[in-house]
Design a protein around this motif. Structure first.
Motif, mmCIF file in Angstrom:
data_model
loop_
_atom_site.group_PDB
_atom_site.id
_atom_site.type_symbol
_atom_site.label_atom_id
_atom_site.label_comp_id
_atom_site.label_asym_id
_atom_site.label_seq_id
_atom_site.Cartn_x
_atom_site.Cartn_y
_atom_site.Cartn_z
ATOM 1 N N ILE A 133 0.826 -1.205 0.000
ATOM 2 C CA ILE A 133 0.000 0.000 0.000
ATOM 3 C C ILE A 133 0.860 1.254 0.000
ATOM 4 O O ILE A 133 0.598 2.202 -0.748
ATOM 5 C CB ILE A 133 -0.998 0.001 1.189
ATOM 6 N N VAL A 134 1.929 1.250 0.785
ATOM 7 C CA VAL A 134 2.795 2.427 0.854
ATOM 8 C C VAL A 134 3.602 2.566 -0.433
ATOM 9 O O VAL A 134 3.749 3.663 -0.980
ATOM 10 C CB VAL A 134 3.707 2.363 2.088
ATOM 11 N N GLN A 135 4.115 1.477 -0.939
ATOM 12 C CA GLN A 135 4.849 1.513 -2.205
ATOM 13 C C GLN A 135 4.023 2.175 -3.298
ATOM 14 O O GLN A 135 4.511 3.030 -4.045
ATOM 15 C CB GLN A 135 5.219 0.092 -2.652
ATOM 16 N N ARG A 136 2.766 1.775 -3.391
ATOM 17 C CA ARG A 136 1.927 2.276 -4.479
ATOM 18 C C ARG A 136 1.515 3.726 -4.277
ATOM 19 O O ARG A 136 1.414 4.490 -5.239
ATOM 20 C CB ARG A 136 0.706 1.366 -4.642
ATOM 21 N N LEU A 137 1.265 4.116 -3.046
ATOM 22 C CA LEU A 137 0.936 5.515 -2.790
ATOM 23 C C LEU A 137 2.124 6.417 -3.128
ATOM 24 O O LEU A 137 1.967 7.479 -3.740
ATOM 25 C CB LEU A 137 0.512 5.694 -1.339
ATOM 26 N N VAL A 138 3.325 5.997 -2.736
ATOM 27 C CA VAL A 138 4.523 6.783 -3.048
ATOM 28 C C VAL A 138 4.773 6.801 -4.554
ATOM 29 O O VAL A 138 5.125 7.842 -5.132
ATOM 30 C CB VAL A 138 5.742 6.225 -2.288
ATOM 31 N N ALA A 139 4.568 5.678 -5.225
ATOM 32 C CA ALA A 139 4.744 5.635 -6.676
ATOM 33 C C ALA A 139 3.766 6.564 -7.390
ATOM 34 O O ALA A 139 4.064 7.070 -8.477
ATOM 35 C CB ALA A 139 4.572 4.211 -7.178
ATOM 36 N N ALA A 140 2.606 6.808 -6.767
ATOM 37 C CA ALA A 140 1.618 7.721 -7.342
ATOM 38 C C ALA A 140 1.903 9.171 -6.992
ATOM 39 O O ALA A 140 1.112 10.055 -7.336
ATOM 40 C CB ALA A 140 0.218 7.336 -6.859
ATOM 41 N N GLY A 141 3.025 9.432 -6.296
ATOM 42 C CA GLY A 141 3.430 10.796 -5.992
ATOM 43 C C GLY A 141 3.111 11.283 -4.606
ATOM 44 O O GLY A 141 3.476 12.404 -4.241
ATOM 45 N N ALA A 142 2.417 10.468 -3.789
ATOM 46 C CA ALA A 142 2.098 10.883 -2.423
ATOM 47 C C ALA A 142 3.366 10.893 -1.565
ATOM 48 O O ALA A 142 4.308 10.132 -1.811
ATOM 49 C CB ALA A 142 1.046 9.965 -1.811
ATOM 50 N N VAL A 143 3.378 11.753 -0.552
ATOM 51 C CA VAL A 143 4.582 11.972 0.256
ATOM 52 C C VAL A 143 4.299 11.607 1.717
ATOM 53 O O VAL A 143 3.555 12.316 2.411
ATOM 54 C CB VAL A 143 5.034 13.439 0.174
ATOM 55 N N PRO A 144 4.878 10.505 2.230
ATOM 56 C CA PRO A 144 4.684 10.175 3.650
ATOM 57 C C PRO A 144 5.471 11.134 4.535
ATOM 58 O O PRO A 144 6.655 11.360 4.311
ATOM 59 C CB PRO A 144 5.224 8.743 3.752
ATOM 60 N N ILE A 145 4.807 11.681 5.550
ATOM 61 C CA ILE A 145 5.482 12.636 6.436
ATOM 62 C C ILE A 145 5.777 12.036 7.811
ATOM 63 O O ILE A 145 6.373 12.702 8.654
ATOM 64 C CB ILE A 145 4.666 13.931 6.596
ATOM 65 N N GLY A 146 5.377 10.792 8.033
ATOM 66 C CA GLY A 146 5.664 10.145 9.301
ATOM 67 C C GLY A 146 4.716 9.003 9.561
ATOM 68 O O GLY A 146 3.840 8.693 8.744
ATOM 69 N N THR A 147 4.897 8.344 10.709
ATOM 70 C CA THR A 147 4.032 7.243 11.099
ATOM 71 C C THR A 147 3.121 7.664 12.244
ATOM 72 O O THR A 147 3.446 8.567 13.022
ATOM 73 C CB THR A 147 4.858 6.012 11.523
ATOM 74 N N THR A 148 1.985 6.989 12.346
ATOM 75 C CA THR A 148 0.971 7.333 13.340
ATOM 76 C C THR A 148 0.877 6.266 14.417
ATOM 77 O O THR A 148 1.242 5.105 14.217
ATOM 78 C CB THR A 148 -0.407 7.490 12.671
#
Length: 389
Positions: free
Chosen positions: A67-82
């Motif tokens: 899920i994270v791989q694909r979100l980042v590949a789509a240009g989304a930027v993770p800013i941290g963990t919750t």
């Protein structure tokens, strides 16, 4: 707003609000800024559909997960963990950052739910438009309902997971978002089989049929065994009745009587955790699942959706975790694997109330379609950022 500025604002809001809300497990400011610069430097035609969108990741879900791989590949930027609960405790209806409880942005004295606690708070407080989570017994839907946002658990296997499906097939990866559209945008990117989970369902592109009749739905406040707050159940029912009166939805008088799933769920959850399970208990749990699937199959032959309150009560005070079973109206649909989405429908005594929409297996598109008109936009909670632009 420029990608880098948007990410910088999210980082600033995250740091400022975490002082009171305690929803951050680990901030990633340097990595987020570097990735935002990289996205901004790409030619426009090469940017993904989520280019420059800040988001957060539930703790324990690494960058290598599908899920994270694909979100980042789509240009989304993770800013941290919750935050999530301390895994050593039984109650999973809260978040913990190692020092303090994750608080609800509507009231610092109340729980943010669990287990995807910090993700719900990050979204409800306006830090990010969506965040990732997981759902074994309502762990996306409960915190989303407590915090007044949208939580979506697709049909089991909708979003691939690193370990694939568990033995009991209870747990689903999913998304909490500010709106139904935010959730759908993220899930569309994340769905589809993956080398780490080749049995996951195919890519998902929800469609809206033209000239379709109003969806038919059944409403149940208790599913035959739960005891929700009567005022909360009335608020949900009144919202649905208003839509039925307007002709947006078609309310069908269809009784729903399930038996309590708690024993079956606990047995199958123990199996997923690798614990020893009594053979007779396992057989009883599997028999319960078969009967549940049959009952729901008969129901969905008559209606398009089943709608319930998401939780039996609004968010309880943040230390009273063992006194409440918030998953009563959710966990049957982890046992059955049906898609379920929660949307806010109003507030009771100042705290958000959610409605849960359940559809037949693989009809995630229908669950989303029914959810759209039901959702009631809430104002920003007292502890929140200014929002997105």
């Amino acid at each position: 707003m420029h990608f880098e500025e948007r990410v910088e604002n999210a980082l600033s809001d995250m740091a400022r609000l975490d002082v009171d809300l305690h929803f951050v497990a680990e901030p990633w400011p340097d990595q987020a800024r570097a990735l935002a610069r990289r996205v901004a430097a790409q030619p426009a035609v090469e940017r993904g559909p989520l280019a420059g969108t800040p988001f957060m990741i539930k703790d324990g879900t690494g960058l290598e997960t599908p899920i994270v791989q694909r979100l980042v590949a789509a240009g989304a930027v993770p800013i941290g963990t919750t935050t999530r609960p301390d895994p050593r405790v039984d109650s999973q209806t809260w978040g913990w950052n190692g020092r303090d409880h994750t608080r609800n942005p509507w009231s610092l004295e109340h729980s943010s739910g669990g287990s995807s606690a910090g993700s719900a708070v990050a979204v409800a407080a306006g830090v990010v438009p969506f965040a990732t989570g997981g759902d074994s017994a309502g762990s996306l839907r409960i915190p989303a309902a407590f915090c007044g946002v949208v939580g979506f658990k697709g049909t089991v296997g909708r979003i691939p997971r690193t370990g694939g499906r568990g033995l009991a097939q209870l747990t689903c990866a999913g998304v909490i978002g500010a709106t139904v559209d935010d959730v759908v945008a993220a899930v569309q990117v994340a769905a589809g089989s993956h080398p780490l989970d080749p049995t996951a369902l195919p890519a998902w592109q929800p469609t809206v049929p033209a000239n379709e009749r109003p969806p038919r739905f059944a409403f149940s406040a208790e599913l035959g065994f739960a005891s929700p707050d009567p005022a909360l159940a009335t608020l949900v029912r009144d919202r649905l009745q208003t839509l039925a009166d307007e002709g947006s939805l078609d309310l069908v008088d269809r009784p729903v009587a399930l038996s309590d799933p708690s024993e079956a769920w606990h047995t199958l959850h123990a199996l997923d955790r690798g614990r020893e399970v009594d053979h007779a208990d396992l057989q009883a749990a599997l028999a319960y699942r078969r009967e549940l699937e049959r009952t729901l199959s008969e129901l969905f032959a008559d209606v398009d959706a089943l709608i319930t309150p998401t939780t039996p009560q609004t968010a309880f005070r943040y230390r009273n975790y063992q006194e409440h079973v918030a998953c009563d109206l959710c966990w049957a649909f982890n046992l059955s694997g049906h898609p379920a989405i929660t949307v806010p429908v109003g507030r009771l005594d100042g705290l958000p109330v959610g409605a849960q929409i359940v559809a037949a297996p693989h009809r995630d598109d229908l669950a989303v379609r029914v959810a759209r008109p039901i959702a009631v936009p809430l104002p920003r909670p007292p502890h929140s950022a200014e929002g997105f632009s």
